[in-house]
Design a protein around this motif. Structure first.
Motif, short mmCIF file in Angstrom:
data_model
loop_
_atom_site.label_atom_id
_atom_site.label_comp_id
_atom_site.label_asym_id
_atom_site.label_seq_id
_atom_site.Cartn_x
_atom_site.Cartn_y
_atom_site.Cartn_z
N LEU A 129 0.84 -1.21 0.00
CA LEU A 129 0.00 0.00 0.00
C LEU A 129 0.86 1.24 0.00
N SER A 130 0.35 2.33 -0.59
CA SER A 130 0.98 3.63 -0.37
C SER A 130 0.13 4.39 0.64
N GLY A 131 0.56 5.57 0.99
CA GLY A 131 -0.26 6.42 1.87
C GLY A 131 -1.12 7.32 1.01
N GLY A 132 -1.46 8.48 1.55
CA GLY A 132 -2.20 9.47 0.78
C GLY A 132 -3.63 9.05 0.49
N SER A 133 -4.19 9.62 -0.59
CA SER A 133 -5.61 9.45 -0.89
C SER A 133 -5.97 8.03 -1.33
N LEU A 134 -4.96 7.21 -1.66
CA LEU A 134 -5.21 5.82 -2.08
C LEU A 134 -6.07 5.09 -1.05
N ILE A 135 -5.78 5.30 0.22
CA ILE A 135 -6.50 4.55 1.26
C ILE A 135 -8.00 4.89 1.23
N VAL A 163 4.75 0.72 0.64
CA VAL A 163 5.75 1.13 -0.34
C VAL A 163 6.60 2.26 0.24
N ASP A 164 5.99 3.06 1.10
CA ASP A 164 6.76 4.06 1.84
C ASP A 164 6.06 4.36 3.16
N GLU A 165 6.85 4.82 4.10
CA GLU A 165 6.30 5.14 5.42
C GLU A 165 7.05 6.32 6.00
N ARG A 166 6.31 7.15 6.70
CA ARG A 166 6.91 8.29 7.37
C ARG A 166 7.52 7.80 8.68
N VAL A 167 8.70 8.34 9.04
CA VAL A 167 9.38 7.88 10.26
C VAL A 167 8.79 8.65 11.45
N SER A 182 1.30 8.97 10.21
CA SER A 182 1.71 7.59 9.93
C SER A 182 0.85 6.96 8.83
N ASN A 183 1.50 6.40 7.82
CA ASN A 183 0.76 5.68 6.77
C ASN A 183 0.13 4.41 7.33
N TYR A 184 0.79 3.80 8.32
CA TYR A 184 0.21 2.62 8.99
C TYR A 184 -1.13 3.01 9.63
N LEU A 230 -0.82 1.92 -5.61
CA LEU A 230 -0.02 3.13 -5.43
C LEU A 230 -0.79 4.39 -5.78
N GLY A 231 -0.36 5.51 -5.17
CA GLY A 231 -0.85 6.83 -5.55
C GLY A 231 0.31 7.62 -6.15
N MET A 232 -0.01 8.79 -6.67
CA MET A 232 1.01 9.67 -7.25
C MET A 232 0.78 11.09 -6.73
N GLY A 233 1.85 11.79 -6.40
CA GLY A 233 1.73 13.19 -6.00
C GLY A 233 1.60 14.10 -7.21
N PRO A 234 1.16 15.35 -7.02
CA PRO A 234 0.99 16.28 -8.15
C PRO A 234 2.29 16.54 -8.91
N GLY A 277 4.39 14.21 -9.61
CA GLY A 277 4.76 12.97 -10.30
C GLY A 277 5.56 12.02 -9.43
N HIS A 278 5.64 12.28 -8.10
CA HIS A 278 6.37 11.31 -7.26
C HIS A 278 5.50 10.10 -6.98
N VAL A 279 6.19 8.98 -6.78
CA VAL A 279 5.53 7.76 -6.30
C VAL A 279 6.36 7.25 -5.14
N ALA A 280 5.72 6.49 -4.23
CA ALA A 280 6.37 6.09 -2.98
C ALA A 280 7.01 7.36 -2.39
N SER A 281 8.26 7.32 -1.91
CA SER A 281 8.94 8.57 -1.54
C SER A 281 10.12 8.78 -2.48
N GLY A 291 -5.55 18.54 -10.13
CA GLY A 291 -4.19 18.95 -9.76
C GLY A 291 -3.13 17.96 -10.25
N LYS A 292 -3.58 16.75 -10.60
CA LYS A 292 -2.62 15.73 -11.04
C LYS A 292 -2.58 15.57 -12.57
N ALA A 293 -3.46 16.30 -13.25
CA ALA A 293 -3.53 16.16 -14.72
C ALA A 293 -2.21 16.51 -15.42
O1 LIG Z 1 3.59 8.67 2.25
C1 LIG Z 1 3.22 9.25 1.26
O2 LIG Z 1 3.27 10.48 1.15
C2 LIG Z 1 2.60 8.46 0.17
O3 LIG Z 1 2.80 7.14 0.17
C3 LIG Z 1 2.83 9.11 -1.19
O4 LIG Z 1 3.72 8.48 -2.03
C4 LIG Z 1 1.48 9.27 -1.81
O5 LIG Z 1 0.98 8.07 -2.33
C5 LIG Z 1 1.49 10.29 -2.89
O6 LIG Z 1 2.08 11.45 -2.39
C6 LIG Z 1 0.11 10.63 -3.35
O7 LIG Z 1 -0.63 11.13 -2.27
P1 LIG Z 1 -2.03 11.76 -2.52
O8 LIG Z 1 -2.82 10.71 -3.26
O9 LIG Z 1 -2.61 12.05 -1.16
O10 LIG Z 1 -1.82 12.97 -3.34
#
Ligand SMILES: O=C(O)[C@H](O)[C@@H](O)[C@H](O)[C@H](O)COP(=O)(O)O
Length: 257
Positions: A48-54, A79-83, A91-93, A156-160, A162-166, A216-218
Motif C-alpha cells: 500500500l501507499s499512503g495518501g488518498s489511495l487509502i 511502499v513508503d512510510e513516514r518515520v 503515519s501511513n500505517y 499506489l498513488g502519485m503526488g501532483p 509525479g512522485h511515487v512512494a517517496s 491537480g494531477k492532470a
Molecule cells: O507517504 C506518502 O506520502 C505516500 O505514500 C505518497 O507516495 C502518496 O501516495 C502520494 O504522495 C500521493 O498522495 P495523494 O494521493 O494524497 O496525493
C-alpha cells in the motif's frame, strides 16, 4: 457507470466519471486479483501507499467485495512510510489501519509496519531484513528476472509533482539500484523523514494499480501518458511492473491525455 479502458503502451488506462466510480473499479480489480492469486498460492503479498489511495480503497471493505476475499492469505506492506510513531497523525500505517485494515480479518502478524523506535536509516535496514526473512520462509517470492522481491500487487498513488512512494523528481534516490528499502531525510513533501521501496523492487512486482484523481494531477499525467511526453521522465513514468500495469483515473486526472 461510465468506464473507458484503453491500452496506452504503458499499461491499461481506466477512466471513470468520478472518484466514487474509481473506488468501485479499484475494489473490483483488487478483489479479482486477490481471488486469482489466493487460488494459486498460500500467500498474497499486497503493498500500500499512503495518501488518498487509502480513501479510494473504501469499497473493498463493503459488500460484495469484503465477503469474496480470502483475507487470511493477505500479507500487507507499505511502499513508503513516514518515520513517526505508529499512532501519529502522519503515519501511513495509522491511515491504512483506521480506514482499511481494522475492518478486515487479516492476521495481525501478516501486517508489516515499520519499527517506529528506529532512526530512518535503521528502520529502512530493519524493513529490508524483514523482507529477506519473508523470502527465506517462502511468503515472498523473488523475481527470476531481477533477483529483487516480487510482490503480487502494489496499490499506489502519485503526488501532483509525479512522485511515487517517496521517490521524488530529481532526487538521487530515484536511481538507487542495489537496496530494496532506503530512506530519505529531506522529502519535499512533509514529513521529511521517510523510508521507501526502491524502483527495482517496485518494478519487480507482478501487478501495479496507479490510482490518480483530481485536476491537480492532470499535468503530471499529461507529461507521462500524453501525446508528446516530457523529455524529463517523472518518477511515475518509471513505474513498470513485470506482469501488468493498470492506471485508474477520474475524468479530471485524465483531462489532458
Ligand atoms: O507517504 C506518502 O506520502 C505516500 O505514500 C505518497 O507516495 C502518496 O501516495 C502520494 O504522495 C500521493 O498522495 P495523494 O494521493 O494524497 O496525493
Amino acid at each position: 457507470m461510465a468506464e473507458v479502458t484503453a491500452d496506452s503502451g504503458k499499461g491499461k488506462v481506466k477512466v471513470f466519471d468520478s472518484e466514487e466510480e474509481v473506488a468501485v473499479g479499484l475494489a473490483k480489480y483488487t478483489a479479482d486479483i486477490s481471488n486469482k492469486i489466493t487460488k494459486e498460492k498460500s500467500s498474497f503479498t499486497v503493498v500500500l501507499s499512503g495518501g488518498s489511495l487509502i480513501h479510494s480503497l473504501r469499497k473493498l471493505v463493503e459488500a460484495p467485495y469484503i465477503d469474496s476475499i480470502e483475507w487470511g492469505k493477505w500479507h500487507v506492506f507499505w511502499v513508503d512510510e513516514r518515520v513517526v510513531p505508529k499512532d501519529h497523525v502522519d503515519s501511513n500505517y495509522k491511515l491504512a489501519y483506521d480506514g482499511f485494515l481494522s475492518k478486515v480479518p487479516i492476521p495481525p502478524g501478516q501486517v508489516y509496519a515499520i519499527n517506529d523506535a528506529l532512526s530512518a536509516e535503521g528502520a529502512a535496514d530493519d524493513y529490508e531484513t524483514c523482507l529477506k526473512h519473508l523470502v527465506t520462509n517462502g511468503v515472498l517470492q523473488v523475481s527470476a528476472k531481477t533477483g529483487f522481491p516480487k510482490f503480487d500487487l502494489m496499490l499506489l498513488g502519485m503526488g501532483p509533482d509525479g512522485h511515487v512512494a517517496s521517490l521524488f523528481p530529481g532526487h538521487p534516490l530515484v536511481k538507487e539500484n542495489k537496496k530494496w528499502v532506503t530512506f530519505i531525510k529531506d522529502s519535499p513533501k512533509p514529513p521529511p523523514e521517510r523510508i521507501t521501496f526502491t524502483f527495482p523492487v517496485i518494478n519487480s512486482s507482478a501487478y501495479i494499480a496507479m490510482v490518480v484523481v483530481g485536476a491537480g494531477k492532470a499535468p503530471a499525467i499529461e507529461a507521462t501518458l500524453g501525446k508528446s511526453p516530457n523529455s524529463e521522465v517523472l518518477p511515475v513514468g518509471m513505474v513498470s511492473p513485470e506482469d501488468e500495469m493498470t492506471w485508474f483515473f477520474d475524468k479530471q486526472a485524465a483531462s489532458k491525455i
